[in-house]
Design a protein around this motif. Structure first.
Motif: not given
Lengths: 577, 119
Positions: A58-64
């Motif tokens: 996961r990334k912090d910006n809500g994507t994977m």
């Protein structure tokens, strides 16, 4: 056989423990996320004998994104997708594909993923380890899954740590880059300050831009002599038309990506110019156009900021060189003007030849270094004394050239003692031929016969000189003559006027700088006031008459005379003197 | 004032430039002149040895940027060797390793040239 089976299980469990131990040792020492992920995935697919597996983080910006993939998973590393909210609620250590079909993209599940492990630390959900079914038939045993679960727990901490370290490394690198940018600006500004040569300056700018931004193509557009011009370019082919340049100068924001332009000149497209930076200083504008970067990276806002700073620095420094040049130019011009003034001064009579029985004084002050007013007193033989005053239209060098021309003519003509009215016609024809149609000379001259005291004069469009009768104080104007010199060829002959200069008589000649001096209410001093002034002072010496007149004019216009001032006075001495 | 110096020697057709001192906005034009001269003399195989270079600024890097394409179009290359870590760091920060051959020493660079000649 039981013993051997137990032996195998024990051996296997010891092997598993050793693997976990080795892994944890390796992971503790590693701060490279790639290594950690690779290790986790390789052990997993090796242990479970599955042909495929992938790790999603996961990334912090809500994507994977796909962080690591092995085998035929149908997705590539770094591929990104949306991360639904349900993702955060994954707190079971192991899921089946079916259970996560709302959470993970169908494209991944379609590739035959069967089992999914949650990767998380005690505080943070990091992602998933997804694996396909066992090669061949059969499902995973509980102990197999348990082993991987443990491996995932150990790895999760290492993944979290290594990601943090790599973020820190990135942040550090960005800081280093910023420092490098600042160093560049410092380096360049120090260098620019020491430079006056524009080409050297632009060359240094070129290197800094290419080195720092990793670009090979750029151009720099700024206004020179009223028109936008490319003052330096690198690697670009063709040219911008004037109209295109003018349009580029008017782009809106600080910077504009060429892909966002509604009407893009071919020159920009062909040369792959990708952004325009607008630089402004006071009212002036310059445009820096830059091509693609050699490393293929796009320009980010921080790059644009740097380009704005570097561009502005170059723009200011180049402007500075122009200002410096124009100042040097101006100083040179002023030096030439003062030289011209020196020459012009020698054209006025010095000393003024004063015959017996007469008193003569002249005065001239140019409004600039050199002027277009002229007066002269030329003695010709024993009998004739020429007096002249003239005003060339305009001021400065052009007027003074014409004045010098007239002066030369008079000095050649005077000794010939020609008829004054006819000669005026000849002078007019010469001036008419030699000068542009917007240049004229108002001219008055006369010749005084020193034996009979008759003053024969011709007035070519000049302010009429004032004759004052010494006995009565009566004032008359000397206006007989013809039109201005240089306006038209002589068609109507000039006329000559005559006046006898009796003892005490005087003639005051002046230019329009005197009569047209203005006060604060924009009222002209006027010929009437001149008459009144000289009527009061005509008994004084020629010099005093001039001084009294000028004092009054200067007071009238508050010392603010706009034109050249010239006065010439001749006075016949009283018998008594 | 920063001091900078270039010495040129050659081994067969390969030109070797040794840089000394500090390469910044002030000294970049000196290096440019030397590289330009090599190109004018049709010497396109260039190794730049950084052993004695203490400092490089972005303007210094710009000189390499300005000529690499010309030299490569003419069939040659500019290869960089023996950088101090501080100097390499600047090249790395600005992304040069993707575009340039940056090698440990002259020998490696010469070998790289030879393998390119053979192609």
């Amino acid at each position: 056989m039981n013993a051997s089976r137990e032996h195998t299980e024990e051996f296997q469990s010891r092997f598993e423990l050793k693997t976990l131990l080795d892994t944890s040792r390796l992971l503790i020492e590693s701060d490279d996320p790639d290594f950690v992920l690779n290790n986790l995935l390789l052990i997993t697919i090796g242990k479970l004998l599955t042909p495929k597996g992938l790790i999603i983080l996961r990334k912090d910006n809500g994507t994977m994104y796909v962080a690591k993939t092995k085998g035929k998973t149908g997705v590539a590393e770094k591929e990104e997708f949306e991360c639904p909210e349900s993702c955060c609620k994954s707190d079971k250590p192991i899921y089946t594909a079916e259970e996560l079909k709302e959470t993970l993209p169908q494209s991944i599940l379609d590739q035959g993923i069967s089992t999914i492990f949650t990767i998380r630390t005690s505080s943070r959900h990091l992602g998933y380890l997804c694996i396909g079914p066992k090669a061949g038939k059969g499902s995973y045993s509980e102990s197999e899954l348990g082993f991987i679960e443990n491996l995932v727990i150990i790895s999760a901490v290492a993944i979290a740590n290594s990601l943090l370290i790599s973020e820190l490394k990135d942040a550090n690198r960005q800081l280093d880059q910023k420092v490098q940018e600042l160093n560049t600006l410092f380096d360049i500004s120090r260098e620019f300050n020491a430079m006056v040569d524009r080409n050297q300056m632009l060359n240094v700018f070129r290197f800094a831009l290419m080195g720092q931004m990793f670009v090979r193509k750029f151009f720099f557009l700024m206004v020179m002599d009223g028109e936008p011009e490319v003052i330096i370019q690198q690697g670009l082919k063709g040219e911008l038309s004037l109209e295109e340049k003018q349009r580029l100068m008017e782009i809106g924001p600080d910077y504009l990506e060429v892909s966002e332009m509604s009407e893009c000149p071919d020159y920009l497209k062909k040369n792959e110019v990708c952004a325009l930076i607008k630089l402004t200083f006071q009212d002036e504008t310059a445009i820096l156009g830059i091509g693609r970067r050699a490393n293929g990276l796009p320009y980010n806002p921080s790059d644009y900021n740097f380009l704005l700073s570097l561009g502005s620095l170059a723009f200011l420094s180049v402007q500075k060189t122009f200002l410096l040049e124009s100042r040097i130019e101006k100083e040179k011009l002023e030096e030439e003007l003062s030289l011209a003034r020196t020459i012009q001064n020698t054209l006025f009579p010095n000393p003024i030849p004063v015959p017996d029985g007469y008193d003569i004084a002249g005065f001239n002050v140019p409004s600039r270094h050199v002027g277009g007013d002229y007066f002269d007193v030329i003695k010709s033989g024993d009998r004739n004394l020429y007096l002249a005053i003239a005003d060339v239209t305009g001021k400065g060098i052009p007027a003074s050239l014409l004045m010098a021309n007239l002066q030369a003519m008079l000095h050649i003509l005077a000794p010939l003692n020609l008829n004054i009215d006819q000669t005026t016609g000849t002078i007019n024809d010469i001036i008419y031929k030699n000068t542009p149609s917007d240049k004229f000379i108002s001219f008055f001259w006369g010749v005084l016969d020193l034996e009979d005291d008759i003053f024969r004069y011709c007035n070519a469009g000049h302010n009429p000189p004032i004759h004052v009768d010494g006995k009565t104080g009566k004032v008359s104007l000397l206006s007989t003559g013809g039109m201005l010199l240089g306006a038209l060829p002589t068609m109507m002959p000039y006329e000559a006027g005559e006046v006898k200069l009796n003892p005490g008589d005087c003639v005051i000649m002046f230019t329009d700088g005197v009569s047209e001096s203005m006060n604060e209410d924009e009222e002209e001093y006027g010929e009437e006031r001149i008459s009144e002034n000289v009527s009061r002072h005509y008994r004084n010496s020629a010099q005093q008459i001039i001084d009294e007149l000028l004092d009054e004019v200067k007071a009238f216009c508050n010392n603010n005379y706009g034109d050249d001032l010239t006065v010439l006075v001749i006075r016949a001495n009283d018998h008594s003197s | 004032m920063s001091s900078f110096n270039v010495q040129i020697r050659h081994e067969q057709e390969i030109q070797i430039l040794e840089l000394y001192g500090e390469l910044d906005a002030h000294t970049a034009p000196d290096l440019e002149e030397r590289i330009k001269k090599l190109i004018d003399e049709e010497k396109y195989f260039i190794i730049v040895n950084f052993t004695s270079l203490d400092y490089i600024s972005s303007a210094g890097l710009g000189v390499f940027m300005a000529y690499i394409e010309d030299v490569r179009t003419l069939g040659g290359d500019i290869k960089l060797t023996n950088m101090k870590p501080s100097v390499y760091n600047v090249f790395d920060l600005l992304g040069f390793p993707t575009l340039y051959d940056i090698l440990d020493d002259e020998k490696q660079a010469a070998q790289r040239f030879k393998s390119e000649f053979d192609k």
